[in-house]
Design a protein around this motif. Structure first.
Motif, PDB file in Angstrom:
ATOM      1  N   SER A  68       0.928  -1.163   0.019  1.00 16.88           N
ATOM      2  CA  SER A  68      -0.112   0.015  -0.069  1.00 16.88           C
ATOM      3  C   SER A  68       0.992   1.105   0.078  1.00 16.88           C
ATOM      4  O   SER A  68       1.718   1.296   1.157  1.00 16.88           O
ATOM      5  N   GLY A  69       0.956   1.946  -1.013  1.00 14.00           N
ATOM      6  CA  GLY A  69       1.577   3.088  -1.014  1.00 14.00           C
ATOM      7  C   GLY A  69       2.732   3.213  -2.111  1.00 14.00           C
ATOM      8  O   GLY A  69       3.094   1.976  -2.889  1.00 14.00           O
ATOM      9  N   PRO A  70       3.506   4.077  -2.324  1.00 12.41           N
ATOM     10  CA  PRO A  70       4.699   4.065  -3.283  1.00 12.41           C
ATOM     11  C   PRO A  70       6.055   3.228  -3.009  1.00 12.41           C
ATOM     12  O   PRO A  70       6.447   3.234  -1.707  1.00 12.41           O
ATOM     13  N   LEU A  71       6.725   2.754  -3.897  1.00  9.43           N
ATOM     14  CA  LEU A  71       8.066   2.168  -3.666  1.00  9.43           C
ATOM     15  C   LEU A  71       8.962   2.573  -4.773  1.00  9.43           C
ATOM     16  O   LEU A  71       8.601   2.774  -5.912  1.00  9.43           O
ATOM     17  N   GLN A  72      10.061   3.011  -4.440  1.00  8.65           N
ATOM     18  CA  GLN A  72      10.873   3.806  -5.340  1.00  8.65           C
ATOM     19  C   GLN A  72      12.391   2.894  -5.448  1.00  8.65           C
ATOM     20  O   GLN A  72      13.022   3.097  -6.528  1.00  8.65           O
ATOM     21  N   GLU A  73      12.580   2.149  -4.473  1.00  9.92           N
ATOM     22  CA  GLU A  73      14.000   1.374  -4.581  1.00  9.92           C
ATOM     23  C   GLU A  73      14.029   0.277  -3.993  1.00  9.92           C
ATOM     24  O   GLU A  73      13.265   0.036  -2.661  1.00  9.92           O
ATOM     25  N   GLU A  98      18.782   9.797 -13.735  1.00 14.49           N
ATOM     26  CA  GLU A  98      17.563   9.652 -13.119  1.00 14.49           C
ATOM     27  C   GLU A  98      16.630   9.099 -14.204  1.00 14.49           C
ATOM     28  O   GLU A  98      17.175   9.049 -15.306  1.00 14.49           O
ATOM     29  N   LEU A  99      15.496   8.701 -13.987  1.00 12.52           N
ATOM     30  CA  LEU A  99      14.692   7.954 -14.550  1.00 12.52           C
ATOM     31  C   LEU A  99      14.407   9.066 -15.828  1.00 12.52           C
ATOM     32  O   LEU A  99      14.257  10.202 -15.361  1.00 12.52           O
ATOM     33  N   GLY A 127       6.793  14.441  -3.098  1.00 10.90           N
ATOM     34  CA  GLY A 127       6.794  14.915  -4.269  1.00 10.90           C
ATOM     35  C   GLY A 127       7.936  14.485  -5.251  1.00 10.90           C
ATOM     36  O   GLY A 127       8.203  14.673  -6.343  1.00 10.90           O
ATOM     37  N   ALA A 128       8.530  13.289  -4.839  1.00 14.47           N
ATOM     38  CA  ALA A 128       9.731  12.634  -5.502  1.00 14.47           C
ATOM     39  C   ALA A 128       8.882  11.492  -6.554  1.00 14.47           C
ATOM     40  O   ALA A 128       7.781  10.738  -5.963  1.00 14.47           O
ATOM     41  N   LEU A 129       9.345  11.338  -7.390  1.00 14.18           N
ATOM     42  CA  LEU A 129       9.081  10.424  -8.384  1.00 14.18           C
ATOM     43  C   LEU A 129       8.739   9.122  -7.828  1.00 14.18           C
ATOM     44  O   LEU A 129       9.631   8.629  -7.208  1.00 14.18           O
ATOM     45  N   THR A 130       7.989   8.232  -8.045  1.00 12.82           N
ATOM     46  CA  THR A 130       7.762   6.836  -7.579  1.00 12.82           C
ATOM     47  C   THR A 130       6.947   5.961  -8.427  1.00 12.82           C
ATOM     48  O   THR A 130       6.211   6.303  -9.053  1.00 12.82           O
ATOM     49  N   ILE A 131       6.840   4.538  -8.148  1.00 12.39           N
ATOM     50  CA  ILE A 131       5.975   3.709  -8.753  1.00 12.39           C
ATOM     51  C   ILE A 131       4.775   3.578  -7.644  1.00 12.39           C
ATOM     52  O   ILE A 131       5.092   3.151  -6.604  1.00 12.39           O
ATOM     53  N   SER A 132       3.672   3.508  -8.216  1.00 15.08           N
ATOM     54  CA  SER A 132       2.460   3.577  -6.992  1.00 15.08           C
ATOM     55  C   SER A 132       1.774   2.442  -7.239  1.00 15.08           C
ATOM     56  O   SER A 132       1.314   1.854  -8.337  1.00 15.08           O
ATOM     57  N   TYR A 133       1.745   1.671  -6.045  1.00 14.84           N
ATOM     58  CA  TYR A 133       0.931   0.359  -5.770  1.00 14.84           C
ATOM     59  C   TYR A 133      -0.541   0.684  -5.124  1.00 14.84           C
ATOM     60  O   TYR A 133      -0.614   1.600  -4.425  1.00 14.84           O
TER      61      TYR A 133
END
Length: 204
Positions: free
Chosen positions: A2-7, A81-82, A133-139
């Protein structure tokens, strides 16, 4: 999740002596010039939206856009960066979802071929971001997940993850195991860590 994951980084050897330095590197993020895996080698797997190893020449992710389900690999820009410029140009005004998160340490790519279970990275023409405000993959906290065939042959292991979890809820970050038993690493309120081991019938 639940929520974003970046790394997400997994070592198949114990990393307690390097823990402080690794976490400092993660915290510094773009303020440091040397990719983390150049300094702390030997990761069993590494999934990130930043370039983690100088020798890595592949893409960061493979995405699917909502308009026509076309797929495209997205790499990194000159800053490591991506490449969000290419990502947004590909997605247009629609959504984009991650099908493959490429492993920058080895060949254990994380994938999700079921479209309904793919996490999102572009929403209505804008990249998804976390609470800072950081780029993330959102689950979506429902059925989004990615899988890899990674095999860990030694123990203990070390796992480093950058994510946010909504207050008041537990979120599995990683599950390791097979059909008879598995382990979940869960975080609540970005502070409390639960490690749960489940039997094949789902009991803790």
């Amino acid at each position: 999740l639940s929520g974003p994951l970046q790394e997400f980084i997994i070592y198949d050897v114990e990393q307690s002596t390097n823990r402080t330095s690794i976490e400092s590197n993660v915290g510094d993020y773009f303020t440091q010039n040397t990719p983390l895996l150049d300094t702390y080698t030997g990761a069993a797997a590494c999934y990130s939206l930043r370039l983690m190893r100088t020798a890595y020449t592949g893409s960061a992710i493979r995405v699917r856009r909502s308009s026509d389900s076309t797929e495209q690999d997205i790499g990194f820009n000159v800053f490591g960066e991506l490449d969000t410029v290419s990502l947004l140009a590909f997605a247009g005004t629609g959504d984009a979802f991650v099908k493959t998160w490429f492993d920058q340490a080895s060949t254990n790519d994380a994938t999700q071929t079921t479209t309904a279970n793919q996490p999102q990275i572009v929403s209505s023409g804008a990249v998804t971001v976390d609470g800072n405000g950081a780029l993330t993959i959102s689950y979506d906290a429902s059925n989004d997940f990615m899988e890899t065939a990674l095999t860990l042959n030694t123990e203990p292991i070390s796992v480093f993850a950058v994510n946010q979890t909504p207050n008041g809820s537990y979120a599995p970050i990683v599950g390791l195991g097979g059909t008879t038993a598995y382990l979940n690493l869960e975080i609540q309120n970005a502070q409390d860590v639960n490690i749960k081991v489940y039997a094949g019938n789902g009991s803790t």
